[in-house]
Design a protein around this motif. Structure first.
Motif, PDB file in Angstrom:
ATOM      1  N   TYR A 110       0.862  -1.180   0.000  1.00  0.00           N
ATOM      2  CA  TYR A 110       0.000   0.000   0.000  1.00  0.00           C
ATOM      3  C   TYR A 110       0.899   1.230   0.000  1.00  0.00           C
ATOM      4  O   TYR A 110       1.723   1.408   0.903  1.00  0.00           O
ATOM      5  CB  TYR A 110      -0.886   0.007   1.237  1.00  0.00           C
ATOM      6  CG  TYR A 110      -1.809  -1.182   1.356  1.00  0.00           C
ATOM      7  CD1 TYR A 110      -3.174  -1.059   1.109  1.00  0.00           C
ATOM      8  CD2 TYR A 110      -1.323  -2.439   1.719  1.00  0.00           C
ATOM      9  CE1 TYR A 110      -4.023  -2.156   1.210  1.00  0.00           C
ATOM     10  CE2 TYR A 110      -2.162  -3.536   1.821  1.00  0.00           C
ATOM     11  CZ  TYR A 110      -3.513  -3.387   1.568  1.00  0.00           C
ATOM     12  OH  TYR A 110      -4.349  -4.469   1.671  1.00  0.00           O
ATOM     13  N   LEU A 146      -3.000   4.743  -2.658  1.00  0.00           N
ATOM     14  CA  LEU A 146      -3.800   5.399  -1.626  1.00  0.00           C
ATOM     15  C   LEU A 146      -3.933   6.894  -1.882  1.00  0.00           C
ATOM     16  O   LEU A 146      -3.008   7.536  -2.377  1.00  0.00           O
ATOM     17  CB  LEU A 146      -3.148   5.178  -0.261  1.00  0.00           C
ATOM     18  CG  LEU A 146      -2.882   3.722   0.129  1.00  0.00           C
ATOM     19  CD1 LEU A 146      -2.027   3.665   1.389  1.00  0.00           C
ATOM     20  CD2 LEU A 146      -4.189   2.959   0.332  1.00  0.00           C
ATOM     21  N   LYS A 147      -5.068   7.432  -1.467  1.00  0.00           N
ATOM     22  CA  LYS A 147      -5.324   8.871  -1.558  1.00  0.00           C
ATOM     23  C   LYS A 147      -5.298   9.493  -0.162  1.00  0.00           C
ATOM     24  O   LYS A 147      -5.558   8.813   0.841  1.00  0.00           O
ATOM     25  CB  LYS A 147      -6.692   9.131  -2.205  1.00  0.00           C
ATOM     26  CG  LYS A 147      -6.840   8.618  -3.626  1.00  0.00           C
ATOM     27  CD  LYS A 147      -8.226   8.923  -4.166  1.00  0.00           C
ATOM     28  CE  LYS A 147      -8.420   8.354  -5.574  1.00  0.00           C
ATOM     29  NZ  LYS A 147      -7.502   8.986  -6.546  1.00  0.00           N
ATOM     30  N   GLU A 150      -7.954   8.793   2.837  1.00  0.00           N
ATOM     31  CA  GLU A 150      -8.617   7.501   2.615  1.00  0.00           C
ATOM     32  C   GLU A 150      -8.477   6.606   3.843  1.00  0.00           C
ATOM     33  O   GLU A 150      -7.464   6.623   4.536  1.00  0.00           O
ATOM     34  CB  GLU A 150      -7.990   6.822   1.399  1.00  0.00           C
ATOM     35  CG  GLU A 150      -8.587   5.487   1.030  1.00  0.00           C
ATOM     36  CD  GLU A 150      -7.979   4.900  -0.234  1.00  0.00           C
ATOM     37  OE1 GLU A 150      -8.362   3.775  -0.591  1.00  0.00           O
ATOM     38  OE2 GLU A 150      -7.120   5.570  -0.851  1.00  0.00           O
ATOM     39  N   THR A 151      -9.515   5.826   4.128  1.00  0.00           N
ATOM     40  CA  THR A 151      -9.471   4.836   5.195  1.00  0.00           C
ATOM     41  C   THR A 151      -9.531   3.440   4.593  1.00  0.00           C
ATOM     42  O   THR A 151     -10.376   3.146   3.753  1.00  0.00           O
ATOM     43  CB  THR A 151     -10.632   5.031   6.182  1.00  0.00           C
ATOM     44  OG1 THR A 151     -10.515   6.312   6.811  1.00  0.00           O
ATOM     45  CG2 THR A 151     -10.604   3.962   7.275  1.00  0.00           C
ATOM     46  N   VAL A 152      -8.590   2.602   5.026  1.00  0.00           N
ATOM     47  CA  VAL A 152      -8.486   1.225   4.539  1.00  0.00           C
ATOM     48  C   VAL A 152      -8.733   0.282   5.702  1.00  0.00           C
ATOM     49  O   VAL A 152      -8.281   0.524   6.825  1.00  0.00           O
ATOM     50  CB  VAL A 152      -7.082   0.973   3.945  1.00  0.00           C
ATOM     51  CG1 VAL A 152      -6.930  -0.476   3.504  1.00  0.00           C
ATOM     52  CG2 VAL A 152      -6.812   1.914   2.783  1.00  0.00           C
ATOM     53  N   GLU A 160      -6.003   4.877   8.583  1.00  0.00           N
ATOM     54  CA  GLU A 160      -6.293   6.167   7.961  1.00  0.00           C
ATOM     55  C   GLU A 160      -5.006   6.700   7.340  1.00  0.00           C
ATOM     56  O   GLU A 160      -3.957   6.745   7.985  1.00  0.00           O
ATOM     57  CB  GLU A 160      -6.846   7.145   8.981  1.00  0.00           C
ATOM     58  CG  GLU A 160      -7.381   8.425   8.357  1.00  0.00           C
ATOM     59  CD  GLU A 160      -8.098   9.322   9.344  1.00  0.00           C
ATOM     60  OE1 GLU A 160      -8.361  10.495   9.006  1.00  0.00           O
ATOM     61  OE2 GLU A 160      -8.391   8.855  10.463  1.00  0.00           O
ATOM     62  N   CYS A 161      -5.081   7.114   6.075  1.00  0.00           N
ATOM     63  CA  CYS A 161      -3.911   7.533   5.309  1.00  0.00           C
ATOM     64  C   CYS A 161      -3.885   9.060   5.209  1.00  0.00           C
ATOM     65  O   CYS A 161      -4.837   9.663   4.709  1.00  0.00           O
ATOM     66  CB  CYS A 161      -3.965   6.931   3.905  1.00  0.00           C
ATOM     67  SG  CYS A 161      -4.342   5.162   3.880  1.00  0.00           S
TER      68      CYS A 161
END
Length: 289
Positions: A110, A146-147, A150-152, A160-161
């Motif tokens: 990721y 990932l942005k 964004e939450t994965v 949280e990214c």
């Protein structure tokens, strides 16, 4: 980037920073019941475990002792199927390189969509104020881009990214389960608090400072206890001290930023042992008053 590049960087960086008292990585061991750490010279990689799922945060150097040190923590590389990358520098992605031992060949990686441009060759990584280009990193792992914001969800783990450009153009930090912030090379813990990361290694120092200001505001708005975990200088749960000098760059060749607790040469690992990894908890960073 290749194994020889990691080895060459170890030699050159050891000579360059020896005696500067800048690097103070955690030794291999456990911060708490969820977070484990492996030391690779001056860098740390982390493992987060919850309800039977373990994810890896950063992949360190192209480092010959990674399997050995993971065994000290009873972590099997074949069980690592998800790896979060803060940024693509040599000391954060080496174990994914095509000429590495490929311990994590089945793992999904990721990485931020902006940071990925270094991996595709669209952008070249520059350090020392743009004077030096680092070799390109090559990997074959499946990637998920990932942005910002964004939450994965990976199993029961919430990630949280948060984009914090400056050190690299697409640097991400990861807030896991609203309790653990893995900062990569965004914050530098000195003897008396946190600073913006090393000035000599940033793409844009002004942007680094702006990103830290934005990150601090984001975290304070949440008003929750938090462990802030860095890639090279330990961890703390004191938000005030972590961001105390966020408007100031750490200048690694200036005496002001030297930490009396840092080793003479951070690339010497003699004190990182299996016995300590299994028996000595990794304590929070103690700042000078």
């Amino acid at each position: 980037m290749a194994r020889k590049d990691s080895d060459n960087q170890k030699k050159s960086m050891s000579l360059l920073f020896r005696g500067k008292a800048i690097f103070k990585p955690l030794n291999t061991g456990w911060i708490d019941g969820r977070v484990a750490c492996v030391r690779e010279w001056v860098a740390n990689i982390f493992f987060y475990t919850k309800n039977g799922t373990t994810i890896m945060i950063d992949a360190g150097y192209n480092y010959a002792r990674l399997r050995e040190k993971m065994a000290w923590l009873d972590i099997d590389p074949s069980n690592i199927l998800h790896i979060l990358i803060t940024h693509q520098d040599t000391d954060h992605v080496g174990a994914l390189e095509t000429d590495s031992e490929c311990l994590f060949k089945d793992a999904t990686v990721y990485v931020g969509e902006i940071e990925n441009r270094y991996l595709t060759g669209e952008t070249r990584r520059k350090v020392f104020y743009g004077a030096y280009k680092l070799p390109m990193v090559k990997m074959d792992n499946q990637k998920i881009l990932l942005k910002d914001g964004e939450t994965v969800q990976i199993g029961d783990i919430k990630i949280e990214c948060l984009l914090v450009p400056g050190h690299t153009w697409g640097h991400m930090v990861y807030l896991i389960d609203d309790e653990y912030l893995f900062t990569g090379d965004t914050i530098w813990f000195g003897a008396d608090g946190g600073y913006s990361f090393l000035a000599t290694l940033a793409e844009d120092n002004k942007l680094s400072v702006q990103s830290l200001e934005k990150l601090e505001a984001n975290l304070r708005a949440r008003n929750k206890p938090l462990k802030i975990i860095t890639g090279h200088t330990g961890w703390t749960d004191d938000l005030d001290l972590a961001f105390l000098h966020r408007n100031e760059l750490c200048k690694p060749f200036a005496r002001k930023y030297r930490d009396p607790e840092a080793p003479y040469d951070g690339y010497v690992e003699d004190d990182d042992t299996e016995k300590s990894a299994r028996t000595v908890p990794l304590k929070r960073k103690v700042f000078l008053s």
